[in-house]
Design a protein around this motif. Structure first.
Motif, PDB file in Angstrom:
ATOM      1  N   GLU A  28     -16.311 -34.283  25.899  1.00  0.00           N
ATOM      2  CA  GLU A  28     -15.138 -35.154  25.798  1.00  0.00           C
ATOM      3  C   GLU A  28     -13.845 -34.374  25.946  1.00  0.00           C
ATOM      4  OE1 GLU A  28     -13.296 -38.790  25.544  1.00  0.00           O
ATOM      5  OE2 GLU A  28     -15.446 -38.374  25.584  1.00  0.00           O
ATOM      6  N   VAL A  29     -13.796 -33.159  25.399  1.00  0.00           N
ATOM      7  CA  VAL A  29     -12.571 -32.365  25.461  1.00  0.00           C
ATOM      8  C   VAL A  29     -12.242 -31.957  26.901  1.00  0.00           C
ATOM      9  CG1 VAL A  29     -13.720 -30.137  25.124  1.00  0.00           C
ATOM     10  CG2 VAL A  29     -11.352 -30.426  24.387  1.00  0.00           C
ATOM     11  N   LEU A  30     -13.263 -31.895  27.779  1.00  0.00           N
ATOM     12  CA  LEU A  30     -13.030 -31.569  29.183  1.00  0.00           C
ATOM     13  C   LEU A  30     -12.824 -32.801  30.042  1.00  0.00           C
ATOM     14  CD1 LEU A  30     -15.713 -28.761  29.697  1.00  0.00           C
ATOM     15  CD2 LEU A  30     -13.320 -28.531  29.012  1.00  0.00           C
ATOM     16  N   ARG A  31     -13.105 -33.967  29.476  1.00  0.00           N
ATOM     17  CA  ARG A  31     -12.927 -35.211  30.231  1.00  0.00           C
ATOM     18  C   ARG A  31     -11.498 -35.734  30.106  1.00  0.00           C
ATOM     19  NH1 ARG A  31     -16.631 -37.806  27.917  1.00  0.00           N
ATOM     20  NH2 ARG A  31     -18.305 -37.223  29.341  1.00  0.00           N
ATOM     21  N   ASP A  32     -10.951 -35.698  28.908  1.00  0.00           N
ATOM     22  CA  ASP A  32      -9.577 -36.173  28.674  1.00  0.00           C
ATOM     23  C   ASP A  32      -8.635 -34.980  28.648  1.00  0.00           C
ATOM     24  OD1 ASP A  32     -10.539 -38.782  28.466  1.00  0.00           O
ATOM     25  OD2 ASP A  32     -10.922 -38.561  26.320  1.00  0.00           O
ATOM     26  N   THR A  33      -8.228 -34.534  29.828  1.00  0.00           N
ATOM     27  CA  THR A  33      -7.375 -33.359  29.941  1.00  0.00           C
ATOM     28  C   THR A  33      -5.935 -33.771  30.213  1.00  0.00           C
ATOM     29  OG1 THR A  33      -7.949 -33.202  32.297  1.00  0.00           O
ATOM     30  CG2 THR A  33      -9.239 -31.881  30.756  1.00  0.00           C
ATOM     31  N   SER A  34      -5.030 -32.831  30.047  1.00  0.00           N
ATOM     32  CA  SER A  34      -3.611 -33.087  30.255  1.00  0.00           C
ATOM     33  C   SER A  34      -3.280 -33.109  31.740  1.00  0.00           C
ATOM     34  CB  SER A  34      -2.780 -32.012  29.558  1.00  0.00           C
ATOM     35  OG  SER A  34      -3.010 -30.742  30.146  1.00  0.00           O
ATOM     36  N   PHE A  35      -2.052 -33.536  32.045  1.00  0.00           N
ATOM     37  CA  PHE A  35      -1.605 -33.594  33.435  1.00  0.00           C
ATOM     38  C   PHE A  35      -1.588 -32.204  34.063  1.00  0.00           C
ATOM     39  CE2 PHE A  35       1.911 -33.250  36.489  1.00  0.00           C
ATOM     40  CZ  PHE A  35       1.511 -34.197  37.422  1.00  0.00           C
ATOM     41  N   GLU A 143     -19.858 -21.607  28.033  1.00  0.00           N
ATOM     42  CA  GLU A 143     -19.328 -21.396  26.688  1.00  0.00           C
ATOM     43  C   GLU A 143     -17.833 -21.129  26.702  1.00  0.00           C
ATOM     44  OE1 GLU A 143     -21.600 -18.239  25.073  1.00  0.00           O
ATOM     45  OE2 GLU A 143     -23.464 -19.396  24.926  1.00  0.00           O
ATOM     46  N   GLN A 144     -17.339 -20.524  27.795  1.00  0.00           N
ATOM     47  CA  GLN A 144     -15.902 -20.226  27.867  1.00  0.00           C
ATOM     48  C   GLN A 144     -15.067 -21.482  28.006  1.00  0.00           C
ATOM     49  OE1 GLN A 144     -14.733 -17.728  31.137  1.00  0.00           O
ATOM     50  NE2 GLN A 144     -12.554 -17.943  30.704  1.00  0.00           N
ATOM     51  N   ILE A 145     -15.494 -22.415  28.863  1.00  0.00           N
ATOM     52  CA  ILE A 145     -14.654 -23.578  29.132  1.00  0.00           C
ATOM     53  C   ILE A 145     -14.962 -24.762  28.224  1.00  0.00           C
ATOM     54  CG2 ILE A 145     -14.439 -22.858  31.527  1.00  0.00           C
ATOM     55  CD1 ILE A 145     -16.325 -25.083  32.309  1.00  0.00           C
ATOM     56  N   LYS A 146     -16.091 -24.729  27.521  1.00  0.00           N
ATOM     57  CA  LYS A 146     -16.477 -25.879  26.704  1.00  0.00           C
ATOM     58  C   LYS A 146     -15.454 -26.217  25.625  1.00  0.00           C
ATOM     59  CE  LYS A 146     -20.800 -26.487  25.931  1.00  0.00           C
ATOM     60  NZ  LYS A 146     -22.199 -26.373  25.432  1.00  0.00           N
ATOM     61  N   PRO A 147     -14.821 -25.227  24.957  1.00  0.00           N
ATOM     62  CA  PRO A 147     -13.818 -25.596  23.932  1.00  0.00           C
ATOM     63  C   PRO A 147     -12.564 -26.243  24.507  1.00  0.00           C
ATOM     64  CG  PRO A 147     -14.616 -23.350  23.598  1.00  0.00           C
ATOM     65  CD  PRO A 147     -15.065 -23.776  24.948  1.00  0.00           C
ATOM     66  N   LEU A 152      -9.889 -23.053  28.747  1.00  0.00           N
ATOM     67  CA  LEU A 152     -10.008 -23.740  30.027  1.00  0.00           C
ATOM     68  C   LEU A 152      -8.845 -23.382  30.945  1.00  0.00           C
ATOM     69  CD1 LEU A 152     -11.284 -25.807  31.934  1.00  0.00           C
ATOM     70  CD2 LEU A 152     -10.054 -27.597  30.691  1.00  0.00           C
ATOM     71  N   SER A 153      -7.641 -23.325  30.386  1.00  0.00           N
ATOM     72  CA  SER A 153      -6.464 -22.988  31.202  1.00  0.00           C
ATOM     73  C   SER A 153      -6.576 -21.581  31.781  1.00  0.00           C
ATOM     74  CB  SER A 153      -5.193 -23.112  30.353  1.00  0.00           C
ATOM     75  OG  SER A 153      -5.012 -24.441  29.909  1.00  0.00           O
ATOM     76  N   SER A 154      -7.011 -20.622  30.967  1.00  0.00           N
ATOM     77  CA  SER A 154      -7.154 -19.254  31.463  1.00  0.00           C
ATOM     78  C   SER A 154      -8.236 -19.173  32.528  1.00  0.00           C
ATOM     79  CB  SER A 154      -7.484 -18.306  30.304  1.00  0.00           C
ATOM     80  OG  SER A 154      -8.723 -18.642  29.706  1.00  0.00           O
ATOM     81  N   TYR A 155      -9.279 -19.967  32.379  1.00  0.00           N
ATOM     82  CA  TYR A 155     -10.360 -20.002  33.361  1.00  0.00           C
ATOM     83  C   TYR A 155      -9.844 -20.520  34.711  1.00  0.00           C
ATOM     84  CZ  TYR A 155     -14.764 -21.563  35.517  1.00  0.00           C
ATOM     85  OH  TYR A 155     -15.817 -21.783  36.370  1.00  0.00           O
TER      86      TYR A 155
END
Length: 222
Positions: A28-35, A143-147, A152-155
């Motif tokens: 869910e945290v990767l589905r509802d992302t910011s602009f 594991e890096q992008i899941k949180p 995610l931004s650094s990735y």
């Protein structure tokens, strides 16, 4: 006596199958992302969401394809940045061999110097990203992008920034030559510079319009 769930043969899904199915679902945290995150996704992945990329992290073969594609892009970026670094370095450290194209005046020289610095940063970030992807593994990437959030931004930035700096370096070099050409005392130089500017607009304009159209369309479909 009932069999353990992991060995259930009655047609129901086992615990391992349930876990695998849950891992395939985009968190869910990767589905509802910011602009801003969606913009980074579009630049890095070609679409403003992580669904397809998350799916590619579920199998070793798909992840290998992603890694090879990104390493190829980074290799080309390093090559382009190296050429820009060498070319800008020559222009910054030498004077114009012809009097009608003075690129040592303040404005062109400043743009050439910025191009030189951006090319250095592009090579640095490309090399670091290349090292990261050469030794990346599928589970570690998940594991890096899941949180989400900063991780995610650094990735995403590790994919976007090398190309961004190389593109900025190239555009600074182009505008330096345009300024020097239009400030020239030669009419022929003015004409050639104008033709170059038209070719630049024709090449970049449609791609920019297509990019904005794709981004707007993807946002409306969400």
């Amino acid at each position: 006596m009932a069999l353990p769930e992991a060995f259930n043969i009655n047609g129901t899904r086992t615990a391992d199958e349930n876990t695998l199915a849950e891992d395939r679902i985009l968190p869910e945290v990767l589905r509802d992302t910011s602009f801003i995150t969606r913009v980074l996704c579009l630049f890095a992945l070609g679409r403003p969401d992580l669904e397809a990329h998350w799916e590619s992290l579920q199998t070793e073969e798909a992840f290998k394809n992603v890694r090879e594609r990104l390493c190829s892009i980074l290799t080309n970026t390093i090559t382009a940045a190296g050429l820009l670094l060498a070319t800008s370095g020559v222009f910054v450290t030498t004077i114009s061999p012809v009097p009608y194209l003075d690129y040592t005046s303040p404005a062109p020289y400043f743009l050439l110097f910025i191009s030189l610095m951006m090319a250095m940063i592009a090579m640095l970030t490309s090399g670091l990203s290349m090292m990261r992807w050469l030794y990346a593994d599928r589970q570690g990437t998940q594991e890096q992008i899941k949180p989400g959030g900063y991780f995610l931004s650094s990735y995403l930035l590790s994919m976007v920034m090398p190309i961004f700096y190389a593109g900025l370096s190239l555009n600074c070099f182009i505008f330096a030559m345009l300024v020097a050409g239009f400030n020239s005392q030669s009419t022929v130089c003015h004409i050639l510079t104008a033709v170059w500017l038209v070719a630049y607009v024709i090449s970049v304009g449609p791609m920019s319009i297509e990019f904005m159209w794709r981004f707007t369309k993807c946002l409306k479909s969400r």
